[in-house]
Design a protein around this motif. Structure first.
Motif, PDB file in Angstrom:
ATOM      1  N   SER A   1      12.960  40.116  26.487  1.00  0.00           N
ATOM      2  CA  SER A   1      11.696  40.115  27.215  1.00  0.00           C
ATOM      3  C   SER A   1      10.792  38.997  26.720  1.00  0.00           C
ATOM      4  N   MET A   2      11.101  38.448  25.537  1.00  0.00           N
ATOM      5  CA  MET A   2      10.327  37.337  25.000  1.00  0.00           C
ATOM      6  C   MET A   2      10.845  35.994  25.512  1.00  0.00           C
ATOM      7  N   ALA A   3      11.961  36.003  26.205  1.00  0.00           N
ATOM      8  CA  ALA A   3      12.517  34.754  26.739  1.00  0.00           C
ATOM      9  C   ALA A   3      11.522  34.128  27.705  1.00  0.00           C
ATOM     10  N   LYS A   4      11.434  32.814  27.661  1.00  0.00           N
ATOM     11  CA  LYS A   4      10.528  32.094  28.556  1.00  0.00           C
ATOM     12  C   LYS A   4      11.224  31.718  29.865  1.00  0.00           C
ATOM     13  N   LYS A   5      12.564  31.561  29.813  1.00  0.00           N
ATOM     14  CA  LYS A   5      13.334  31.213  31.002  1.00  0.00           C
ATOM     15  C   LYS A   5      14.572  32.101  31.068  1.00  0.00           C
ATOM     16  N   ALA A   6      15.016  32.341  32.274  1.00  0.00           N
ATOM     17  CA  ALA A   6      16.261  33.075  32.489  1.00  0.00           C
ATOM     18  C   ALA A   6      17.061  32.338  33.546  1.00  0.00           C
ATOM     19  N   ARG A   7      18.346  32.620  33.545  1.00  0.00           N
ATOM     20  CA  ARG A   7      19.228  32.080  34.577  1.00  0.00           C
ATOM     21  C   ARG A   7      20.049  33.238  35.114  1.00  0.00           C
ATOM     22  N   ALA A   8      20.223  33.266  36.427  1.00  0.00           N
ATOM     23  CA  ALA A   8      20.970  34.358  37.043  1.00  0.00           C
ATOM     24  C   ALA A   8      21.684  33.869  38.298  1.00  0.00           C
ATOM     25  N   SER A   9      22.708  34.618  38.637  1.00  0.00           N
ATOM     26  CA  SER A   9      23.394  34.461  39.911  1.00  0.00           C
ATOM     27  C   SER A   9      23.237  35.783  40.641  1.00  0.00           C
ATOM     28  N   HIS A  10      23.304  35.746  41.957  1.00  0.00           N
ATOM     29  CA  HIS A  10      23.181  37.002  42.688  1.00  0.00           C
ATOM     30  C   HIS A  10      23.978  36.966  43.975  1.00  0.00           C
ATOM     31  N   ILE A  11      24.183  38.171  44.496  1.00  0.00           N
ATOM     32  CA  ILE A  11      24.806  38.359  45.799  1.00  0.00           C
ATOM     33  C   ILE A  11      23.814  39.186  46.596  1.00  0.00           C
TER      34      ILE A  11
END
Length: 137
Positions: free
Chosen positions: A44-54
């Motif tokens: 939750s402290m991450a400043k950026k995230a990366r994701a894939s989705h359908i």
């Protein structure tokens, strides 16, 4: 294959290759244990995230996709075949994003779940998502 979670209140994890199903409701004396995890605090402290989705139109479609993934199908291949989002042509990859760039339901998964985790169905204003968290920074 990554762990997979159902997006409803009973959230279950399907562990790779073991065939085991474990509930996310927790087995602790602490009343909030199902919602507390040291890893979640760090993410939750991450400043950026990366994701894939359908992205699909119905919860039933999303549930069927979760089953395909639990059975070992490749996330990117399933995204290319079934996603209604333009990102589907790229295997569902949405790239890096910061908090506030995605709708709240999507953002919560991306920033709170473990990297490699596949979660769904997640309902948003756009439809039902199956989300794979692919990075944190």
């Amino acid at each position: 294959m990554p762990a997979i979670s159902a997006g409803n209140s009973t959230r279950q994890n399907f562990q790779s290759g073991s065939g085991e199903v474990s509930s996310r409701t927790g087995n602790s004396d602490h009343p909030y244990q199902p919602f507390i995890s040291p890893e979640k605090h760090l993410y939750s402290m991450a400043k950026k995230a990366r994701a894939s989705h359908i992205l699909v139109k119905t919860e039933q479609q999303a549930t069927q996709i979760m089953k395909r993934l639990a059975d070992g199908e490749d996330f990117a291949a399933v995204a290319k075949r079934f996603s209604g989002c333009p990102s589907g042509k790229n295997g569902g990859d949405l790239g890096w994003f910061t908090k506030g760039q995605m709708v709240p339901e999507f953002e919560k998964v991306a920033f709170e779940e473990d990297v490699g985790k596949v979660v769904g169905p997640i309902k948003t204003q756009f439809g039902y998502h199956v989300i794979k968290v692919t990075g944190k920074d």
